[in-house]
Scaffold this motif. Structure first.
Motif, mmCIF file in Angstrom:
data_model
loop_
_atom_site.group_PDB
_atom_site.id
_atom_site.type_symbol
_atom_site.label_atom_id
_atom_site.label_comp_id
_atom_site.label_asym_id
_atom_site.label_seq_id
_atom_site.Cartn_x
_atom_site.Cartn_y
_atom_site.Cartn_z
ATOM 1 N N SER A 150 40.375 55.478 52.801
ATOM 2 C CA SER A 150 41.298 56.082 51.447
ATOM 3 C C SER A 150 41.561 54.610 50.782
ATOM 4 C CB SER A 150 42.098 57.145 51.604
ATOM 5 O OG SER A 150 43.265 56.622 52.454
ATOM 6 N N SER A 151 41.964 54.600 49.510
ATOM 7 C CA SER A 151 42.531 53.679 48.867
ATOM 8 C C SER A 151 44.041 54.016 48.907
ATOM 9 C CB SER A 151 42.157 53.834 47.428
ATOM 10 O OG SER A 151 42.931 53.132 46.358
ATOM 11 N N PRO A 152 44.835 52.875 48.838
ATOM 12 C CA PRO A 152 46.357 52.924 48.755
ATOM 13 C C PRO A 152 46.540 53.732 47.609
ATOM 14 C CG PRO A 152 45.664 50.828 49.533
ATOM 15 C CD PRO A 152 44.316 51.575 49.034
ATOM 16 N N THR A 153 45.849 53.688 46.447
ATOM 17 C CA THR A 153 46.039 54.467 45.427
ATOM 18 C C THR A 153 46.140 55.870 45.382
ATOM 19 O OG1 THR A 153 43.997 54.461 44.398
ATOM 20 C CG2 THR A 153 45.505 52.751 43.844
ATOM 21 N N GLY A 197 24.154 50.280 48.319
ATOM 22 C CA GLY A 197 24.620 49.567 49.482
ATOM 23 C C GLY A 197 26.383 49.476 49.644
ATOM 24 N N SER A 198 26.663 49.314 50.986
ATOM 25 C CA SER A 198 27.994 49.366 51.352
ATOM 26 C C SER A 198 29.120 48.582 50.497
ATOM 27 C CB SER A 198 28.004 49.066 52.949
ATOM 28 O OG SER A 198 27.451 49.983 53.768
ATOM 29 N N SER A 199 28.415 47.260 50.058
ATOM 30 C CA SER A 199 29.567 46.316 49.544
ATOM 31 C C SER A 199 30.013 46.680 48.109
ATOM 32 C CB SER A 199 29.051 44.916 49.217
ATOM 33 O OG SER A 199 27.625 45.172 48.483
ATOM 34 N N GLY A 200 29.113 47.572 47.403
ATOM 35 C CA GLY A 200 29.633 48.197 46.124
ATOM 36 C C GLY A 200 30.720 49.201 46.328
ATOM 37 N N ALA A 201 30.312 50.199 47.175
ATOM 38 C CA ALA A 201 31.027 51.327 47.711
ATOM 39 C C ALA A 201 32.493 50.732 48.128
ATOM 40 C CB ALA A 201 30.348 52.214 48.712
ATOM 41 N N LEU A 202 32.552 49.726 48.709
ATOM 42 C CA LEU A 202 33.901 49.149 49.395
ATOM 43 C C LEU A 202 34.393 48.509 48.320
ATOM 44 C CD1 LEU A 202 35.853 48.543 51.601
ATOM 45 C CD2 LEU A 202 34.446 46.509 52.068
ATOM 46 N N ASN A 203 33.826 47.835 47.639
ATOM 47 C CA ASN A 203 34.558 47.166 46.342
ATOM 48 C C ASN A 203 35.353 48.008 45.321
ATOM 49 O OD1 ASN A 203 33.732 44.432 47.196
ATOM 50 N ND2 ASN A 203 31.966 44.431 45.812
ATOM 51 N N ASP A 204 34.527 49.121 45.339
ATOM 52 C CA ASP A 204 35.254 50.012 44.232
ATOM 53 C C ASP A 204 36.651 50.840 44.867
ATOM 54 O OD1 ASP A 204 34.130 49.436 41.749
ATOM 55 O OD2 ASP A 204 33.039 51.233 41.351
ATOM 56 N N LEU A 205 36.449 51.044 46.082
ATOM 57 C CA LEU A 205 37.591 51.529 47.028
ATOM 58 C C LEU A 205 38.628 50.541 46.792
ATOM 59 C CD1 LEU A 205 38.224 54.036 48.887
ATOM 60 C CD2 LEU A 205 37.784 52.519 50.647
ATOM 61 N N GLY A 248 40.141 50.714 43.525
ATOM 62 C CA GLY A 248 41.021 51.980 43.071
ATOM 63 C C GLY A 248 40.286 52.946 42.180
ATOM 64 N N VAL A 249 38.804 52.529 42.150
ATOM 65 C CA VAL A 249 38.067 53.320 41.292
ATOM 66 C C VAL A 249 37.520 54.656 41.806
ATOM 67 C CG1 VAL A 249 35.618 53.203 40.161
ATOM 68 C CG2 VAL A 249 37.049 51.132 40.058
ATOM 69 N N VAL A 250 37.443 54.592 43.142
ATOM 70 C CA VAL A 250 37.599 55.941 43.802
ATOM 71 C C VAL A 250 38.674 55.848 44.898
ATOM 72 C CG1 VAL A 250 34.714 55.786 43.540
ATOM 73 C CG2 VAL A 250 35.772 54.904 45.400
ATOM 74 N N GLY A 251 38.844 57.012 45.147
ATOM 75 C CA GLY A 251 40.038 57.357 46.087
ATOM 76 C C GLY A 251 39.535 57.434 47.530
ATOM 77 N N LEU A 252 38.313 57.595 47.945
ATOM 78 C CA LEU A 252 37.850 57.620 49.349
ATOM 79 C C LEU A 252 36.361 57.074 49.511
ATOM 80 C CD1 LEU A 252 38.630 61.577 49.507
ATOM 81 C CD2 LEU A 252 39.949 59.643 50.522
ATOM 82 N N SER A 253 36.189 56.672 50.630
ATOM 83 C CA SER A 253 34.691 56.218 51.157
ATOM 84 C C SER A 253 34.427 56.625 52.297
ATOM 85 C CB SER A 253 34.853 54.678 50.721
ATOM 86 O OG SER A 253 33.627 54.156 50.637
ATOM 87 N N PHE A 254 33.080 57.075 52.429
ATOM 88 C CA PHE A 254 32.442 57.261 53.760
ATOM 89 C C PHE A 254 31.369 56.273 54.048
ATOM 90 C CE2 PHE A 254 34.169 61.315 52.263
ATOM 91 C CZ PHE A 254 34.468 62.129 53.523
ATOM 92 N N ASP A 255 31.599 55.612 55.378
ATOM 93 C CA ASP A 255 30.615 54.713 55.754
ATOM 94 C C ASP A 255 30.665 54.469 57.022
ATOM 95 O OD1 ASP A 255 28.523 52.741 55.253
ATOM 96 O OD2 ASP A 255 29.381 52.137 53.503
ATOM 97 N N LEU A 256 29.849 53.402 57.441
ATOM 98 C CA LEU A 256 29.771 53.209 59.046
ATOM 99 C C LEU A 256 31.095 52.110 59.020
ATOM 100 C CD1 LEU A 256 26.087 52.039 59.179
ATOM 101 C CD2 LEU A 256 27.273 54.220 60.143
ATOM 102 N N LYS A 269 44.246 46.749 53.038
ATOM 103 C CA LYS A 269 44.100 46.926 51.797
ATOM 104 C C LYS A 269 43.351 48.267 51.788
ATOM 105 C CE LYS A 269 43.323 42.278 50.551
ATOM 106 N NZ LYS A 269 42.322 41.016 50.261
ATOM 107 N N VAL A 270 42.912 48.986 52.690
ATOM 108 C CA VAL A 270 42.313 50.265 52.649
ATOM 109 C C VAL A 270 43.041 51.159 53.765
ATOM 110 C CG1 VAL A 270 40.310 49.841 51.468
ATOM 111 C CG2 VAL A 270 40.212 49.856 54.042
ATOM 112 N N ARG A 271 43.213 52.426 53.816
ATOM 113 C CA ARG A 271 43.524 53.245 54.962
ATOM 114 C C ARG A 271 42.487 53.608 55.500
ATOM 115 N NH1 ARG A 271 47.220 55.667 52.096
ATOM 116 N NH2 ARG A 271 48.958 54.012 52.506
ATOM 117 N N ALA A 272 42.468 53.895 57.104
ATOM 118 C CA ALA A 272 41.603 54.637 57.834
ATOM 119 C C ALA A 272 42.115 55.952 57.979
ATOM 120 C CB ALA A 272 41.227 53.918 59.037
ATOM 121 N N LEU A 273 41.515 57.078 57.386
ATOM 122 C CA LEU A 273 42.043 58.458 57.777
ATOM 123 C C LEU A 273 41.254 58.907 58.947
ATOM 124 C CD1 LEU A 273 41.900 59.912 54.157
ATOM 125 C CD2 LEU A 273 43.888 58.911 55.461
#
Length: 333
Positions: free
Chosen positions: A140-143, A196-204, A207-215, A227-231
């Motif tokens: 999750s994003s800190p936002t 790809g993963s890099s774009g998904a992570l950059n927007d996490l 704070g463009v997205v609140g969550l991200s699912f990936d490896l 910078k991000v929180r592992a839930l």
């Protein structure tokens, strides 16, 4: 340095020759003046640079280059959840100079997700090496004002269809994991897919997205930096690189998912190519250095003979078919 490398090459060539003799397969172009590889080898990664597949490919490319004496050049060909890069490899000449390091999607479940793909993973590729597996993670994003899965579920139920999550693409393992979670918890989120993963992570991170699912490897550096929180991780057990992060199962959500990596080539790949690459990767995966480097990525080395990869590719199709079939039309266009 040169004598060290030539010694390793000689040892690996003996391993390859022994394996071929034991298999009863005649070496490709026996007696030919030039043995493979005699020129640079292209190692296609069917995803954008910066993700875990790319990191593993660059690590192994160095090992293959050191052992076999020719450059192994990583080429990123992202798009369509890996289908674009995979189709390039499926239609490449079967001469050993185009290989692919890929994940579960192109090597298996994309066949279930798409109405048609430009290749069949079971018939259009030659399996070379099963490499490693790795769990997925929800970050999750800190936002986003949540610190654990309990708070997240409460937030999602209070704001149905309002929280956005990123993944490495439509039909990716991250996307499937998110769908499984929503089905198991009765929640709804907005999917924002990337190439790809890099774009998904950059927007996490932004704070463009609140969550991200990936490896898991996608997030480790940013988690360590705060910078991000592992839930939660989607592995059956907690993992050594994130020992304080609970599993989905511990959080009361009956969902688990694991990604994996393998090397393939076009169909009818010469036996000596398969044997040489398989020998190098198995040596690396079994080494102390290899185990340590994979652990930094939260990967677990597997290895084995080429047919171990083919059996896994086939098993994944059986495993995911009843899950994907009912929802495939809603996942990809």
């Amino acid at each position: 340095m040169n004598s060290h490398h030539s010694g390793r090459r000689g040892a690996l060539q003996k391993i390859a020759a022994g394996a071929l003799a034991a298999s009863g397969i005649a070496p490709f172009r026996a007696g030919a003046a030039t043995a493979w590889p005699s020129q640079p080898v292209k190692l296609v990664v069917p995803f954008a640079a910066g993700g875990s597949t790319d990191a593993l490919a660059r690590l192994l490319a160095r090992k293959l280059q050191d052992a076999l004496g020719q450059p192994f050049v990583v080429e990123n060909r992202g798009g369509a959840n890996g289908n674009l890069g995979a189709s390039v490899v499926a239609t490449a000449p079967s001469d050993g100079y185009t290989l692919m390091l890929s994940t579960t999607g192109p090597l298996s479940i994309n066949k279930l997700l798409y109405k048609s793909t430009p290749f069949n993973p079971i018939t259009d590729f030659t399996p070379v090496s099963l490499l490693a597996d790795v769990p997925l993670l929800l970050a999750s994003s800190p936002t986003l004002p949540v610190k654990d899965m309990r708070q997240l579920l409460a937030n999602l139920k209070a704001n149905p269809g309002q929280v956005a999550y990123s993944t490495g693409g439509n039909g990716s393992m991250g996307h499937l994991s998110a769908l499984l979670m929503q089905r198991a918890t009765g929640t709804s989120m907005v999917h924002v897919p990337y190439k790809g993963s890099s774009g998904a992570l950059n927007d996490l991170l932004a704070g463009v997205v609140g969550l991200s699912f990936d490896l898991v490897p996608t997030y480790l550096q940013q988690i360590a930096a705060g910078k991000v929180r592992a839930l939660a991780v989607l592995s059956p057990q907690r993992i050594p690189t994130l020992p304080d992060v609970p599993t989905f199962l511990e959080s009361g959500i009956n969902v688990s998912a694991t990604g994996w990596y393998g090397i393939v080539g076009p169909k009818n790949l010469p036996a000596d190519v398969v044997t040489k690459v398989n020998a190098v990767t198995n040596e690396f995966l079994a080494s102390t250095e290899g185990r340590a480097q994979l652990q930094t990525f939260s990967m677990r080395g597997i290895g084995g003979k080429p047919d171990a990869l083919m059996k896994l590719m086939q098993a994944e199709l059986v495993k995911w078919k009843p899950i994907i079939d009912p929802i495939a039309g809603s996942i990809v266009q």
